[in-house]
Design a protein around this motif. Structure first.
Motif, short mmCIF file in Angstrom:
data_model
loop_
_atom_site.label_atom_id
_atom_site.label_comp_id
_atom_site.label_asym_id
_atom_site.label_seq_id
_atom_site.Cartn_x
_atom_site.Cartn_y
_atom_site.Cartn_z
N ASN A 322 33.47 9.20 8.45
CA ASN A 322 32.07 9.21 8.71
C ASN A 322 31.69 10.33 9.77
OD1 ASN A 322 31.50 6.86 7.20
ND2 ASN A 322 32.23 5.70 8.87
N LYS A 323 32.50 11.20 10.03
CA LYS A 323 32.24 12.35 11.08
C LYS A 323 31.83 13.41 10.10
CE LYS A 323 32.47 15.33 14.38
NZ LYS A 323 31.45 15.12 15.47
N TYR A 324 30.39 13.96 10.75
CA TYR A 324 30.07 15.00 10.15
C TYR A 324 30.36 16.40 10.39
CZ TYR A 324 26.69 18.58 8.70
OH TYR A 324 25.96 19.63 8.03
N VAL A 325 30.99 17.07 9.15
CA VAL A 325 32.02 17.99 9.21
C VAL A 325 31.11 19.44 8.82
CG1 VAL A 325 33.86 19.28 8.28
CG2 VAL A 325 33.85 16.83 8.54
N LYS A 326 30.92 20.25 9.75
CA LYS A 326 30.20 21.71 9.45
C LYS A 326 31.37 22.85 9.09
CE LYS A 326 26.72 24.55 9.95
NZ LYS A 326 25.52 24.32 9.01
N LEU A 327 30.99 23.28 7.64
CA LEU A 327 32.04 24.39 7.01
C LEU A 327 32.07 25.35 7.76
CD1 LEU A 327 31.05 23.86 3.18
CD2 LEU A 327 32.86 22.76 4.44
N ASP A 352 26.06 19.79 1.41
CA ASP A 352 24.69 19.68 1.51
C ASP A 352 24.47 20.51 2.90
OD1 ASP A 352 22.00 19.25 1.45
OD2 ASP A 352 21.81 17.57 2.16
N ASP A 353 23.82 21.69 2.79
CA ASP A 353 23.25 22.46 3.86
C ASP A 353 24.21 22.65 4.80
OD1 ASP A 353 21.35 23.84 5.44
OD2 ASP A 353 20.77 22.09 6.64
N GLY A 354 25.63 23.08 4.01
CA GLY A 354 26.70 23.72 4.93
C GLY A 354 27.46 22.56 5.58
N GLY A 355 27.48 21.54 5.03
CA GLY A 355 28.34 20.45 5.71
C GLY A 355 28.48 19.02 4.75
N PHE A 356 29.16 18.11 5.34
CA PHE A 356 29.34 16.90 4.56
C PHE A 356 29.89 15.78 5.47
CE2 PHE A 356 33.35 19.03 4.57
CZ PHE A 356 34.25 18.20 4.78
N GLU A 357 29.75 14.58 5.36
CA GLU A 357 30.38 13.34 5.74
C GLU A 357 31.58 13.00 5.50
OE1 GLU A 357 28.65 8.95 5.67
OE2 GLU A 357 27.37 10.22 7.11
N MET A 358 32.60 13.06 6.57
CA MET A 358 33.87 13.05 6.08
C MET A 358 34.08 11.61 5.36
SD MET A 358 36.42 14.69 6.31
CE MET A 358 38.55 14.39 5.81
N ASN A 360 37.17 8.52 3.72
CA ASN A 360 38.56 8.17 4.05
C ASN A 360 39.70 8.78 3.37
OD1 ASN A 360 37.83 6.93 1.84
ND2 ASN A 360 38.41 4.70 2.73
N ARG A 361 39.63 10.24 3.16
CA ARG A 361 40.66 10.75 2.27
C ARG A 361 40.41 12.27 2.75
NH1 ARG A 361 36.32 9.77 -0.79
NH2 ARG A 361 35.48 11.52 -2.03
N ASP A 362 41.46 13.04 2.42
CA ASP A 362 41.69 14.34 2.77
C ASP A 362 40.73 15.16 1.59
OD1 ASP A 362 43.61 13.84 4.54
OD2 ASP A 362 45.46 14.42 3.13
N VAL A 363 40.18 16.16 2.28
CA VAL A 363 39.15 17.05 1.47
C VAL A 363 39.59 18.44 1.34
CG1 VAL A 363 36.94 18.03 1.53
CG2 VAL A 363 37.26 15.54 2.15
N GLU A 364 39.47 19.06 0.26
CA GLU A 364 39.97 20.31 -0.09
C GLU A 364 38.63 21.05 -0.34
OE1 GLU A 364 42.69 23.43 -2.75
OE2 GLU A 364 42.48 21.58 -3.26
N ILE A 365 38.21 22.15 0.53
CA ILE A 365 37.22 23.21 0.17
C ILE A 365 37.66 24.38 -0.12
CG2 ILE A 365 35.39 24.40 1.62
CD1 ILE A 365 35.25 21.14 1.61
N VAL A 366 37.11 24.83 -1.48
CA VAL A 366 37.50 26.16 -2.12
C VAL A 366 36.40 27.08 -2.12
CG1 VAL A 366 38.28 27.19 -4.36
CG2 VAL A 366 38.80 24.64 -3.71
N GLY A 367 36.80 28.18 -1.50
CA GLY A 367 35.88 29.51 -1.68
C GLY A 367 36.32 30.56 -2.43
N GLU A 368 35.47 31.33 -2.88
CA GLU A 368 35.50 32.59 -3.73
C GLU A 368 34.92 33.90 -3.39
OE1 GLU A 368 34.95 33.21 -8.69
OE2 GLU A 368 34.80 30.99 -7.65
N PHE A 369 35.62 34.71 -3.78
CA PHE A 369 35.03 36.19 -3.35
C PHE A 369 35.01 36.77 -4.65
CE2 PHE A 369 36.93 35.33 0.70
CZ PHE A 369 35.85 35.89 1.71
#
Length: 481
Positions: A322-327, A352-358, A360-369
């Motif tokens: 439930n912690k808000y995570v800013k990317l 949403d708008d550069g962040g998300f609510e954590m 109860n599991r791991d999260v992978e964030i993928v970026g692309e250039f």
């Protein structure tokens, strides 16, 4: 401060200042600047009239130094933005809540501190989008207005600010009404607010409004922490003063990620529903912190495909549910060493708008250039052009910065002479589009004549000294370009 007449509208301001620092694009929260004396003094004290409107303003500011070394001030905006900032405030005992100062469109946005007419990134998180724009909505003991929340049972105002740019401020006005008092009475109203961003909290300056008798015997209400105080905890509220018999509201309880606050308590008085009656002596309220051990889950970053050679993906970090995570602060459209960042995405959460609510599991964030290419385009200039000149232009080509570009061959057209491209025959492609211009002129030729002579009345023999009649014949044979 001048004395305000009855029914006048009085305004008081609380400043909440939050300082952060960014190193190599990773925002790291630091301690509050010691040069700003917020939280440890009363910065404003005004006299107000009874039964009048009293509006106080919560100003949320965000400051720091960005990855390019630019330090935000009241006149400079650094290229960095906050995560989700939680603001809480308890309305002083004796004031009646009347609402929030409304905006024309129901939004609360940040403005530049140098010029408050300039809108800049930062807004109140609006989780009540269905309310009436002009009045807000009561739901039992709770009042909602576009992300702003007031609870009449706790007298607490709460809201969240997101994406606030350093060097900007966001202001929320809280409208209250002062009570009516008997002649010779005195009432004092003290207010401050707490702000929480990630694992660091801060307390605003304290403002003081009072009404009634000017000279009165007053007693102090002190606040202090006991036990171990965690790093990043805000300062305890400033000492306030009241006359005997006054109804005193306990200041808002601070919050800090990873810790639970015990609440303000005392053996000096009996606290009921967040307030007490001031005795004929000082009162000291104490509170303590207990570490709240929560299971945390990882947020990891990776890059899909090619990336700049010097780019390093953000470090893996852990957050509770439930912690808000800013990317990470790398933004879509940002150019790094010839590569354009296309943005962050995830199959695990909705961003949403550069962040998300954590969850109860791991999260992978993928970026692309995507490697950035630039165009070489050809254009003719001047008033003298062959018919259908655009059809003679070489095709536009794309190149990467650093590529060697060879200029296209000269075009030709009968009756016209191409004077050339105004560019070297080869050049190194820069990090921008290039337009190469060329010009035409009319054909200007050189003429070579062939001349012959014909003799009139020719004879078989001629003697020395004979004169002839002749005809000069000329004909243009060749045109030399």
């Amino acid at each position: 401060m001048r004395y305000l007449n009855k029914y006048a509208k009085t305004r008081i301001v609380l400043g909440i200042v939050f300082f952060v620092f960014s190193i190599l694009g990773i925002i790291a929260i630091n301690t509050i600047s010691k040069n700003i004396a917020y939280g440890d003094e009363i910065t404003q004290s005004i006299r107000v009239a009874e039964n009048s409107t009293l509006t106080y303003y919560l100003k949320v500011k965000y400051d720091g130094v960005d990855k390019s070394g630019v330090e935000s001030t009241d006149s400079v905006m650094a290229d960095m933005r906050s995560g989700q900032i939680n603001v809480s405030d308890i309305i002083p005992e004796g004031l009646a809540f009347e609402g929030f100062e409304m905006t024309e469109d129901g939004t609360f946005n940040a403005v530049s501190r140098a010029d408050n007419t300039i809108i800049c990134p930062g807004h109140v998180v609006d989780d009540t989008r269905e309310v009436n724009l002009t009045s807000g909505t009561w739901d039992g003991d709770d009042y909602f207005y576009h992300g702003l929340h007031y609870s009449s049972s706790t007298r607490k105002v709460e809201f969240k600010v997101e994406n606030l740019r350093a060097g900007c401020e966001l202001v929320v006005g809280v409208i209250t009404r002062t009570p009516t008092i008997e002649e010779g009475e005195r009432r004092d109203f003290y207010d401050n607010a707490f702000v929480l961003d990630r694992n660091v909290a801060n307390i605003s300056n304290t403002v003081h409004a009072w009404m009634g008798k000017e000279n009165a015997v007053i007693h102090n209400v002190n606040y202090e922490y006991v036990g171990d105080v965690p790093a990043g905890a805000p300062q305890s509220p400033v000492t306030t003063s009241y006359i005997e018999g006054a109804r005193v509201g306990v200041m808002v309880e601070p919050e800090l990620d990873g810790y639970v606050f015990s609440g303000w308590s005392t053996s000096d008085v009996q606290i009921t529903n967040g307030s007490f009656t001031m005795p004929n002596n000082d009162v000291t309220l104490r509170g303590s912190w207990v570490e709240n051990v929560q299971e945390e889950f990882e947020v990891s970053y990776s890059i899909n495909g090619d990336a700049p050679s010097d780019y390093v993906a953000p470090k893996t970090r852990s957050y509770p549910e439930n912690k808000y995570v800013k990317l990470d602060s790398t933004e879509s459209g940002e150019i790094i060493d010839g590569y354009e960042f296309k943005g962050w995405d995830s199959d695990d959460v909705a961003i949403d708008d550069g962040g998300f609510e954590m969850p109860n599991r791991d999260v992978e964030i993928v970026g692309e250039f995507e490697r950035v290419s630039y165009e070489v385009k050809y254009e003719f200039q001047g008033d003298l052009l062959p018919p259908n000149a655009n059809s003679l232009l070489p095709a536009t080509q794309s190149y990467y910065p650093g590529d060697t570009v060879t200029t296209a061959p000269d075009p030709t057209y009968d009756g016209y002479r191409f004077t050339g491209w105004f560019k070297n025959s080869s050049f190194i492609m820069p990090e921008e589009d290039v337009v190469i211009y060329g010009e035409w002129s009319y054909f200007n030729g050189l003429f070579a004549p062939n001349i012959s002579v014909a003799i009139i009345d020719q004879k078989d023999e001629y003697s020395k000294g004979t004169k002839f009649n002749s005809l000069l014949l000329s004909r243009i044979l060749t045109v030399l370009k």
